[in-house]
Design a protein around this motif. Structure first.
Motif, PDB file in Angstrom:
ATOM      1  N   ALA A 137     -38.879  80.849 -22.930  1.00 52.24           N
ATOM      2  CA  ALA A 137     -37.990  81.161 -24.061  1.00 52.24           C
ATOM      3  C   ALA A 137     -37.187  82.424 -23.780  1.00 52.24           C
ATOM      4  O   ALA A 137     -37.691  83.387 -23.192  1.00 52.24           O
ATOM      5  CB  ALA A 137     -38.818  81.340 -25.337  1.00 52.24           C
ATOM      6  N   ASP A 138     -35.929  82.429 -24.180  1.00 50.54           N
ATOM      7  CA  ASP A 138     -35.048  83.568 -23.976  1.00 50.54           C
ATOM      8  C   ASP A 138     -35.338  84.637 -25.034  1.00 50.54           C
ATOM      9  O   ASP A 138     -35.122  84.423 -26.220  1.00 50.54           O
ATOM     10  CB  ASP A 138     -33.593  83.109 -24.075  1.00 50.54           C
ATOM     11  CG  ASP A 138     -32.611  84.253 -23.813  1.00 50.54           C
ATOM     12  OD1 ASP A 138     -33.062  85.351 -23.430  1.00 50.54           O
ATOM     13  OD2 ASP A 138     -31.393  84.037 -23.991  1.00 50.54           O
ATOM     14  N   ILE A 139     -35.859  85.771 -24.587  1.00 55.58           N
ATOM     15  CA  ILE A 139     -36.196  86.851 -25.528  1.00 55.58           C
ATOM     16  C   ILE A 139     -35.278  88.062 -25.322  1.00 55.58           C
ATOM     17  O   ILE A 139     -35.593  89.172 -25.731  1.00 55.58           O
ATOM     18  CB  ILE A 139     -37.675  87.288 -25.380  1.00 55.58           C
ATOM     19  CG1 ILE A 139     -37.968  87.755 -23.943  1.00 55.58           C
ATOM     20  CG2 ILE A 139     -38.603  86.145 -25.753  1.00 55.58           C
ATOM     21  CD1 ILE A 139     -39.356  88.357 -23.775  1.00 55.58           C
ATOM     22  N   SER A 140     -34.133  87.800 -24.654  1.00 56.77           N
ATOM     23  CA  SER A 140     -33.232  88.914 -24.334  1.00 56.77           C
ATOM     24  C   SER A 140     -32.408  89.371 -25.527  1.00 56.77           C
ATOM     25  O   SER A 140     -31.760  90.404 -25.470  1.00 56.77           O
ATOM     26  CB  SER A 140     -32.289  88.509 -23.187  1.00 56.77           C
ATOM     27  OG  SER A 140     -31.507  87.380 -23.561  1.00 56.77           O
ATOM     28  N   HIS A 141     -32.382  88.585 -26.588  1.00 56.73           N
ATOM     29  CA  HIS A 141     -31.605  88.976 -27.756  1.00 56.73           C
ATOM     30  C   HIS A 141     -32.247  88.377 -29.003  1.00 56.73           C
ATOM     31  O   HIS A 141     -33.051  87.477 -28.930  1.00 56.73           O
ATOM     32  CB  HIS A 141     -30.156  88.481 -27.638  1.00 56.73           C
ATOM     33  CG  HIS A 141     -30.049  86.999 -27.520  1.00 56.73           C
ATOM     34  ND1 HIS A 141     -30.222  86.352 -26.317  1.00 56.73           N
ATOM     35  CD2 HIS A 141     -29.830  86.022 -28.441  1.00 56.73           C
ATOM     36  CE1 HIS A 141     -30.086  85.046 -26.489  1.00 56.73           C
ATOM     37  NE2 HIS A 141     -29.866  84.820 -27.773  1.00 56.73           N
ATOM     38  N   GLY A 142     -31.901  88.934 -30.142  1.00 62.41           N
ATOM     39  CA  GLY A 142     -32.441  88.403 -31.393  1.00 62.41           C
ATOM     40  C   GLY A 142     -32.794  89.504 -32.368  1.00 62.41           C
ATOM     41  O   GLY A 142     -33.169  90.616 -31.978  1.00 62.41           O
ATOM     42  N   GLU A 143     -32.711  89.187 -33.643  1.00 62.94           N
ATOM     43  CA  GLU A 143     -32.985  90.159 -34.693  1.00 62.94           C
ATOM     44  C   GLU A 143     -34.473  90.446 -34.838  1.00 62.94           C
ATOM     45  O   GLU A 143     -34.871  91.367 -35.555  1.00 62.94           O
ATOM     46  CB  GLU A 143     -32.434  89.638 -36.029  1.00 62.94           C
ATOM     47  CG  GLU A 143     -30.914  89.491 -36.066  1.00 62.94           C
ATOM     48  CD  GLU A 143     -30.204  90.827 -35.851  1.00 62.94           C
ATOM     49  OE1 GLU A 143     -30.723  91.857 -36.334  1.00 62.94           O
ATOM     50  OE2 GLU A 143     -29.155  90.830 -35.195  1.00 62.94           O
ATOM     51  N   TYR A 144     -35.301  89.651 -34.136  1.00 61.42           N
ATOM     52  CA  TYR A 144     -36.748  89.843 -34.283  1.00 61.42           C
ATOM     53  C   TYR A 144     -37.218  91.212 -33.790  1.00 61.42           C
ATOM     54  O   TYR A 144     -38.323  91.663 -34.110  1.00 61.42           O
ATOM     55  CB  TYR A 144     -37.501  88.751 -33.521  1.00 61.42           C
ATOM     56  CG  TYR A 144     -37.082  88.602 -32.080  1.00 61.42           C
ATOM     57  CD1 TYR A 144     -37.538  89.466 -31.100  1.00 61.42           C
ATOM     58  CD2 TYR A 144     -36.211  87.592 -31.702  1.00 61.42           C
ATOM     59  CE1 TYR A 144     -37.138  89.349 -29.797  1.00 61.42           C
ATOM     60  CE2 TYR A 144     -35.800  87.457 -30.398  1.00 61.42           C
ATOM     61  CZ  TYR A 144     -36.267  88.344 -29.440  1.00 61.42           C
ATOM     62  OH  TYR A 144     -35.864  88.217 -28.143  1.00 61.42           O
TER      63      TYR A 144
END
Length: 550
Positions: A391-398
């Motif tokens: 899973a791509d975790i390089s961006h996101g409001e999380y």
């Protein structure tokens, strides 16, 4: 190396197909295009679906069209609305960007008035289904007097659908054609008769063997009892979590019934059959192409002309009555150079028909074991883990919530987190498959001996007429393998083709592989002594005392 430039196509077409990423012609394109560019030779091309037939006839048509003459000069006849639209879209993408070439699709299920208006505005190429074209001919809404080139695409499909008289009527109404080009996956007697009556000494080419299956397709079968057919289907779907495929049934009642059962159990699936309106059919196909649904269940009639890229599996819930239909079913996967799987659920009563199909496509079917409940859970688990790790975790409001997340998990160790994730994701599977029955038949009645006998001695099989040797290897399901991944692993390691393999019997700690005697030494040399995840692979002749079944 043969290139499109060397085939004689005009610069504008070459520029268009270069932008589409076409670099090298497929075999059917390489052989057909130079002949069709002459414009005066009748032609018969036999090739499986997915081999690039549309470009094989479409590029020469665009080359031969006189752009200044705004009347129908070429006619392409195909069996279904879906294929009609697909061919039209392809021709529009192939044509030179600055060339004012018009392509008009005419087909049933939509307004004939609008199609008549479009024809009256002027067009160069008409792509049509037989029924709608005859309606237009009888209304005198289309002029075929100056048609020079007629293409019959998927000719065997059209004859199977009962369009023989329609095709003959259309050919009689194109009296000034200079050439007729016929493309077909198979060559039944009716096709041969059409070519004799309406074609003059056609130039004929065959890509692969007549009726032969696509080499990119792995043909498999699962032996099951009729009463277990649905449960076997469900287990196969669960065992392939990334599946994107079409399930074929013989009747629309079966298509609807199986669909309703699977939907009730939470699967993303739709049915395609004759009772649907055109609007409903278009909606289903749109969802399938967008991959909003993973599976489509269809009858043979409803699925004719469907061309969807990326299909991984074709599942024959029931074998077709007509063995040639199998060729068209399986041809929905393994397209454009990609690999695919065509698998069939076969009851003892259908064993004879399976042998007939094997002879027809000249391909040996691989017998597969129906996955056990543990196999399914293991496969789903590893699929989920792989998906989670990639899973791509390089961006996101999380990221805003990470401090709170760390606080929540401060006193929970890594192992407990993994257990809780597994419990949330796999509770349904674990409960359903906890006490799952073994669905495999011990004798599939195809003339093979029982598993007990097969486990003790090597056998001679028809494929390749070679003697089979049994090899032992100390790898099994505990190493994270399932049948398909293990098969791919040993073939990659040994650089052998799957045709040399017979039955593969996997246990938790070990496996036994049947292989043609001539290839056994190469596999042992390639694998024995190598390392897999930190331990040494041991492979040897199972019947020389090196390997014992547990």
């Amino acid at each position: 190396m043969i290139t499109f430039e060397s085939l004689g196509l005009e610069e504008g077409i070459l520029a268009s197909i270069q932008q589409l990423g076409f670099t090298q012609p497929t075999p059917i394109q390489e052989k057909a295009i130079p002949v069709l560019l002459q414009g005066t030779k009748d032609f018969v091309g036999l090739a499986q679906t997915g081999t690039g037939k549309t470009a094989a006839f479409g590029l020469p048509l665009l080359h031969l069209i006189r752009k200044e003459d705004k009347f129908p000069q070429a006619l392409v006849i195909c069996p279904t609305r879906e294929l009609c639209l697909q061919i039209t879209n392809d021709l529009n993408s192939f044509k030179p960007k600055k060339a004012n070439i018009s392509v008009t699709a005419v087909y049933g299920g939509t307004s004939i008035v609008e199609q008549i208006r479009e024809l009256r505005r002027g067009t160069h190429i008409v792509v049509a289904t037989p029924g709608r074209l005859i309606d237009l001919i009888e209304r005198k809404a289309v002029d075929l007097e100056q048609i020079h080139y007629v293409v019959l695409d998927e000719a065997d499909e059209m004859l199977n659908m009962g369009f023989k008289d329609d095709i003959e009527f259309i050919l009689k109404n194109t009296p000034n054609r200079q050439s007729t080009w016929l493309f077909s996956a198979t060559m039944p007697a009716e096709i041969r008769n059409v070519s004799k009556r309406y074609m003059d000494k056609p130039f004929e080419i065959t890509i692969g063997k007549v009726n032969a299956g696509n080499a990119n397709i792995d043909h498999q079968y699962y032996a099951t009892q009729h009463v277990n057919r649905y449960e076997t289907l469900k287990r196969i779907i669960d065992f392939n979590p990334g599946i994107y495929g079409i399930i074929f049934t013989r009747t629309k009642a079966d298509a609807q019934g199986v669909t309703e059962q699977l939907i009730r159990e939470g699967y993303d699936i739709e049915a395609l059959h004759g009772d649907l309106t055109q609007q409903q059919r278009d909606k289903v196909m749109s969802r399938f192409r967008e991959k909003s649904i993973q599976l489509l269940i269809a009858t043979d009639v409803a699925a004719r002309g469907i061309d969807v890229s990326g299909i991984t599996h074709v599942i024959n819930y029931e074998l077709p009555d007509d063995t040639e239909v199998y060729t068209h079913r399986s041809g929905r996967t393994g397209r454009a150079g990609k690999s695919g799987i065509s698998l069939s659920l076969v009851t003892p009563k259908e064993a004879y028909r399976l042998r007939q199909i094997e002879k027809l496509v000249n391909t040996r079917f691989h017998k597969m074991d129906i996955p056990s409940g543990k196999d399914v859970c293991r496969k789903q688990f590893f699929h989920f883990i792989d998906k989670m790790l990639s899973a791509d975790i390089s961006h996101g409001e999380y990221e805003t919530y990470l401090p709170l997340l760390k606080e929540k998990f401060e006193h929970v160790d890594k192992e407990e987190i993994m257990q809780r994730v597994a419990a949330l994701e796999f509770d349904r599977f674990l409960k359903y498959y906890e006490n799952a029955a073994d669905l495999n038949l011990r004798d599939d009645r195809r003339g093979e001996r029982s598993e007990r006998t097969a486990s003790r001695e090597p056998r001679a099989r028809a494929a390749g007429d070679g003697n089979y040797q049994r090899l032992f290897v100390n790898l099994g399901t505990k190493d994270g393998f399932y049948k398909a991944s293990f098969l791919q692993f040993i073939l990659d390691m040994s650089d052998l083709k799957k045709d040399v393999l017979g039955r593969i019997d996997m246990k938790e700690m070990n496996s036994w592989i049947e292989i043609e005697g001539a290839a056994a030494k190469k596999m042992m040399k390639a694998m024995d002594g190598k390392n897999f995840r930190g331990r040494k692979i041991r492979m040897n002749d199972a019947d020389s005392g090196g390997g014992r079944r547990k």
